[in-house]
Design a protein around this motif. Structure first.
Motif, mmCIF file in Angstrom:
data_model
loop_
_atom_site.group_PDB
_atom_site.id
_atom_site.type_symbol
_atom_site.label_atom_id
_atom_site.label_comp_id
_atom_site.label_asym_id
_atom_site.label_seq_id
_atom_site.Cartn_x
_atom_site.Cartn_y
_atom_site.Cartn_z
ATOM 1 N N GLN A 13 -7.524 21.004 -18.235
ATOM 2 C CA GLN A 13 -6.683 21.797 -19.323
ATOM 3 C C GLN A 13 -5.275 21.736 -18.702
ATOM 4 O O GLN A 13 -4.911 21.480 -17.613
ATOM 5 C CB GLN A 13 -7.012 23.147 -19.330
ATOM 6 C CG GLN A 13 -8.321 23.431 -20.322
ATOM 7 C CD GLN A 13 -8.434 25.066 -20.718
ATOM 8 O OE1 GLN A 13 -8.123 25.933 -19.552
ATOM 9 N NE2 GLN A 13 -8.822 25.428 -21.622
ATOM 10 N N ALA A 14 -3.999 21.717 -19.600
ATOM 11 C CA ALA A 14 -2.653 21.702 -19.108
ATOM 12 C C ALA A 14 -2.589 22.906 -18.013
ATOM 13 O O ALA A 14 -3.150 23.877 -18.136
ATOM 14 C CB ALA A 14 -1.799 21.729 -20.331
ATOM 15 N N GLY A 15 -1.782 22.445 -16.937
ATOM 16 C CA GLY A 15 -1.525 23.406 -15.930
ATOM 17 C C GLY A 15 -2.508 23.122 -14.611
ATOM 18 O O GLY A 15 -2.152 23.798 -13.568
ATOM 19 N N GLY A 16 -3.754 22.527 -14.898
ATOM 20 C CA GLY A 16 -4.800 22.213 -13.919
ATOM 21 C C GLY A 16 -4.354 21.119 -13.074
ATOM 22 O O GLY A 16 -3.234 20.616 -12.917
ATOM 23 N N SER A 17 -5.381 20.661 -12.190
ATOM 24 C CA SER A 17 -5.056 19.951 -10.968
ATOM 25 C C SER A 17 -6.280 18.823 -11.073
ATOM 26 O O SER A 17 -7.404 19.334 -11.370
ATOM 27 C CB SER A 17 -4.923 20.650 -9.408
ATOM 28 O OG SER A 17 -3.963 21.521 -9.894
ATOM 29 N N LEU A 18 -5.860 17.642 -10.366
ATOM 30 C CA LEU A 18 -6.798 16.563 -10.043
ATOM 31 C C LEU A 18 -6.502 15.878 -9.025
ATOM 32 O O LEU A 18 -5.216 15.922 -8.602
ATOM 33 C CB LEU A 18 -7.096 15.729 -11.331
ATOM 34 C CG LEU A 18 -7.919 15.948 -12.591
ATOM 35 C CD1 LEU A 18 -7.988 14.884 -13.633
ATOM 36 C CD2 LEU A 18 -9.420 16.446 -12.246
ATOM 37 N N ARG A 19 -7.265 15.328 -8.051
ATOM 38 C CA ARG A 19 -7.138 14.720 -7.128
ATOM 39 C C ARG A 19 -7.736 13.304 -7.264
ATOM 40 O O ARG A 19 -8.906 13.173 -7.469
ATOM 41 C CB ARG A 19 -7.436 15.211 -5.920
ATOM 42 C CG ARG A 19 -6.906 14.404 -4.508
ATOM 43 C CD ARG A 19 -7.264 14.896 -3.245
ATOM 44 N NE ARG A 19 -8.765 14.834 -2.782
ATOM 45 C CZ ARG A 19 -8.708 14.374 -1.513
ATOM 46 N NH1 ARG A 19 -7.708 14.697 -0.354
ATOM 47 N NH2 ARG A 19 -10.092 14.320 -1.294
ATOM 48 N N MET A 78 -6.632 5.821 -0.545
ATOM 49 C CA MET A 78 -5.176 6.554 -0.711
ATOM 50 C C MET A 78 -5.609 7.447 -1.866
ATOM 51 O O MET A 78 -6.664 7.401 -2.690
ATOM 52 C CB MET A 78 -4.146 5.551 -1.669
ATOM 53 C CG MET A 78 -3.251 5.973 -1.912
ATOM 54 S SD MET A 78 -1.952 4.741 -2.651
ATOM 55 C CE MET A 78 -2.833 3.906 -4.078
ATOM 56 N N TYR A 79 -4.956 8.458 -1.926
ATOM 57 C CA TYR A 79 -4.887 9.810 -2.947
ATOM 58 C C TYR A 79 -3.568 9.997 -3.805
ATOM 59 O O TYR A 79 -2.431 9.652 -3.140
ATOM 60 C CB TYR A 79 -5.344 11.038 -2.217
ATOM 61 C CG TYR A 79 -6.641 10.835 -1.137
ATOM 62 C CD1 TYR A 79 -6.386 10.569 0.207
ATOM 63 C CD2 TYR A 79 -7.908 10.884 -1.750
ATOM 64 C CE1 TYR A 79 -7.568 10.394 1.152
ATOM 65 C CE2 TYR A 79 -8.977 10.998 -0.884
ATOM 66 C CZ TYR A 79 -8.853 10.578 0.421
ATOM 67 O OH TYR A 79 -9.875 10.542 1.178
ATOM 68 N N LEU A 80 -4.057 10.772 -4.630
ATOM 69 C CA LEU A 80 -2.951 11.046 -5.446
ATOM 70 C C LEU A 80 -3.280 12.633 -6.112
ATOM 71 O O LEU A 80 -3.889 12.911 -6.951
ATOM 72 C CB LEU A 80 -2.948 10.150 -6.875
ATOM 73 C CG LEU A 80 -1.256 10.763 -7.861
ATOM 74 C CD1 LEU A 80 -0.127 10.610 -6.953
ATOM 75 C CD2 LEU A 80 -1.507 9.955 -9.210
ATOM 76 N N GLN A 81 -2.430 13.569 -5.470
ATOM 77 C CA GLN A 81 -2.781 14.995 -5.777
ATOM 78 C C GLN A 81 -2.033 15.267 -6.924
ATOM 79 O O GLN A 81 -0.745 15.170 -6.943
ATOM 80 C CB GLN A 81 -2.510 15.994 -4.628
ATOM 81 C CG GLN A 81 -2.483 17.268 -4.926
ATOM 82 C CD GLN A 81 -4.184 17.725 -5.392
ATOM 83 O OE1 GLN A 81 -5.120 17.480 -4.594
ATOM 84 N NE2 GLN A 81 -4.459 18.583 -6.466
#
Length: 123
Positions: A13-19, A78-81
């Motif tokens: 959902q909008a406002g959430g996070s993923l890595r 490599m990561y993208l938080q």
């Protein structure tokens, strides 16, 4: 030869996070760095973030302050938080290796692309 495998995408959902993660195999140590790009349906692929081999980072204005690029040299990953996600962040996210001189902000100097990982943000 370099192989890249992206993972970590999903539906949030909008406002959430993923890595997101990008696991690299092969000779990436001789490159200028690595980057993340994304492509939304009906749009061209666009720059998201990049990291020079020395650690300096670059971000698109649209993600600055919300996304953080990092890497684990031991794991060659490599990561993208991605935090505070918005519906407009919905896209297929790719990682790539910068193999030529030139700007970090466009895909011209990059080569070797993964298959991408889908990120979908619901409103």
């Amino acid at each position: 030869q370099v192989q890249l495998v992206e993972s970590g995408g999903g539906l949030v959902q909008a406002g959430g996070s993923l890595r997101l993660a990008c696991a690299a195999s092969g000779r990436t140590s001789s490159s200028y760095g690595m980057g993340w790009f994304r492509q939304a349906p009906g749009k061209e692929r666009e720059f998201v973030a990049a990291m020079r081999s020395g650690g300096y980072t670059y971000y698109a204005d649209s993600v600055k302050g919300r996304f953080t690029i990092s890497r684990d040299n031991v794991k060659n990953t490599m990561y993208l938080q991605m935090n505070s996600l918005k519906p407009e962040d919905t896209a297929l996210y790719y990682c790539s290796v910068k193999v030529r001189l030139g700007t970090y902000y466009s895909e011209g100097p990059y080569d070797y692309w993964g298959q991408g990982t889908q990120v979908t943000i619901s409103s």
